[in-house]
Enzyme design. Structure first.
Site, PDB file in Angstrom:
ATOM      1  N   ARG A   1      13.200  12.779  -2.567  1.00  0.00           N
ATOM      2  CA  ARG A   1      12.405  13.982  -2.858  1.00  0.00           C
ATOM      3  C   ARG A   1      13.095  15.244  -2.353  1.00  0.00           C
ATOM      4  O   ARG A   1      12.854  16.342  -2.866  1.00  0.00           O
ATOM      5  CB  ARG A   1      10.989  13.811  -2.295  1.00  0.00           C
ATOM      6  CG  ARG A   1      10.224  12.711  -3.036  1.00  0.00           C
ATOM      7  CD  ARG A   1       8.878  12.413  -2.413  1.00  0.00           C
ATOM      8  NE  ARG A   1       8.972  12.005  -1.033  1.00  0.00           N
ATOM      9  CZ  ARG A   1       9.199  10.751  -0.610  1.00  0.00           C
ATOM     10  NH1 ARG A   1       9.367   9.778  -1.481  1.00  0.00           N
ATOM     11  NH2 ARG A   1       9.268  10.474   0.674  1.00  0.00           N
TER      12      ARG A   1
ATOM     13  N   GLU B   1       9.490   7.140  10.932  1.00  0.00           N
ATOM     14  CA  GLU B   1       8.103   6.831  11.287  1.00  0.00           C
ATOM     15  C   GLU B   1       7.891   5.332  11.057  1.00  0.00           C
ATOM     16  O   GLU B   1       7.137   4.689  11.748  1.00  0.00           O
ATOM     17  CB  GLU B   1       7.174   7.663  10.400  1.00  0.00           C
ATOM     18  CG  GLU B   1       5.711   7.592  10.774  1.00  0.00           C
ATOM     19  CD  GLU B   1       4.835   8.376   9.806  1.00  0.00           C
ATOM     20  OE1 GLU B   1       5.356   8.986   8.852  1.00  0.00           O
ATOM     21  OE2 GLU B   1       3.615   8.365  10.014  1.00  0.00           O
TER      22      GLU B   1
HETATM   23  P1  AMP Z   1      10.936  11.515   9.713  1.00  0.00           P
HETATM   24  O1  AMP Z   1      12.381  11.157   9.788  1.00  0.00           O
HETATM   25  O2  AMP Z   1      10.069  10.602  10.508  1.00  0.00           O
HETATM   26  O3  AMP Z   1      10.656  12.980   9.983  1.00  0.00           O
HETATM   27  O4  AMP Z   1      10.481  11.220   8.243  1.00  0.00           O
HETATM   28  C1  AMP Z   1      10.799  12.069   7.248  1.00  0.00           C
HETATM   29  C2  AMP Z   1      11.194  11.324   5.994  1.00  0.00           C
HETATM   30  O5  AMP Z   1      10.402  10.167   5.733  1.00  0.00           O
HETATM   31  C3  AMP Z   1      11.014  12.224   4.839  1.00  0.00           C
HETATM   32  O6  AMP Z   1      12.123  12.065   3.986  1.00  0.00           O
HETATM   33  C4  AMP Z   1       9.746  11.791   4.181  1.00  0.00           C
HETATM   34  O7  AMP Z   1       9.904  11.788   2.810  1.00  0.00           O
HETATM   35  C5  AMP Z   1       9.485  10.395   4.687  1.00  0.00           C
HETATM   36  N1  AMP Z   1       8.159  10.243   5.272  1.00  0.00           N
HETATM   37  C6  AMP Z   1       7.877   9.927   6.554  1.00  0.00           C
HETATM   38  N2  AMP Z   1       6.574   9.839   6.772  1.00  0.00           N
HETATM   39  C7  AMP Z   1       5.978  10.133   5.597  1.00  0.00           C
HETATM   40  C8  AMP Z   1       4.618  10.227   5.163  1.00  0.00           C
HETATM   41  N3  AMP Z   1       3.584   9.980   5.994  1.00  0.00           N
HETATM   42  N4  AMP Z   1       4.394  10.571   3.880  1.00  0.00           N
HETATM   43  C9  AMP Z   1       5.425  10.805   3.042  1.00  0.00           C
HETATM   44  N5  AMP Z   1       6.716  10.726   3.380  1.00  0.00           N
HETATM   45  C10 AMP Z   1       7.002  10.393   4.643  1.00  0.00           C
END
Ligand code: AMP
Length: 174
Positions: free
Chosen positions: A62, A99
């Site tokens: 995305r 996450e």
């Molecule tokens: P982070 O590295 O934990 O900040 O996660 C960010 C990446 O994971 C992004 O590329 C998001 O597209 C995806 N992502 C993580 N958590 C979510 C969520 N709850 N909803 C949608 N995308 C998420």
């Protein structure tokens, strides 16, 4: 001034995706809506433009959609961070925690020239692991991160703390 669209109304919550306990923020309805997609990119550009980036760095998938449109709007370049093995040229890699799970990202060694001003962009700031990896990659190549920009920030995951020292902005905070 024209009234702003309610972009959050076009973000769908998908409970327990991709694993139990995660509420996935699905931006597909937002990008499928012509006016909302345009306004999203315009709002990203309003924040990014004054920071005068040479490049937008987005990760799949995305980040490509918003990043490509943002780079076009600003008249700057777009470079990709991708999952290992996807890029054809010589790469450098950074590992990070998600996450949900762990992963790593690669960029081409010539994606960022030393001194280039770079905005790292993604749809969602969750734990900040992905953004942190992108910032690390840019800095290892000698680039200057002039902002970290997101459509959505999940504030309860404190992703900003993980990228402290970076100028961070999100259009919508939960
Ligand atoms: P982070 O590295 O934990 O900040 O996660 C960010 C990446 O994971 C992004 O590329 C998001 O597209 C995806 N992502 C993580 N958590 C979510 C969520 N709850 N909803 C949608 N995308 C998420």
């Amino acid at each position: 001034m024209t009234e702003q669209l309610d972009l959050a109304a076009l973000i769908r919550d998908v409970p327990d995706f991709p694993t139990e306990g995660i509420v996935f923020k699905d931006v597909m309805p937002l990008i499928a809506d012509p006016a909302a997609f345009r306004e999203t990119v315009d709002r990203l550009a309003a924040w990014a433009g004054p920071r005068a980036p040479d490049l937008i760095l987005g990760a799949e998938a995305r980040g490509f959609i918003f990043g490509g449109a943002l780079a076009y709007a600003l008249g700057c370049g777009f470079v990709t961070a991708r999952k290992p093995g996807k890029l054809p040229w010589e790469t450098i890699e950074a590992r990070y925690d998600l996450e949900y799970g762990t992963d790593s990202l690669e960029v081409h060694v010539d994606a960022v020239t030393p001194g280039a001003r770079v905005i790292v962009l993604d749809d969602v700031l969750a734990t900040g692991g992905t953004a942190g990896a992108k910032i690390e990659l840019v800095e290892r190549l000698g680039g200057v991160v002039v902002g970290a920009l997101f459509v959505i920030e999940l504030t309860f995951l404190h992703g900003r703390d993980r990228i402290a020292g970076t100028d961070v902005h999100a259009l919508i905070a939960y």
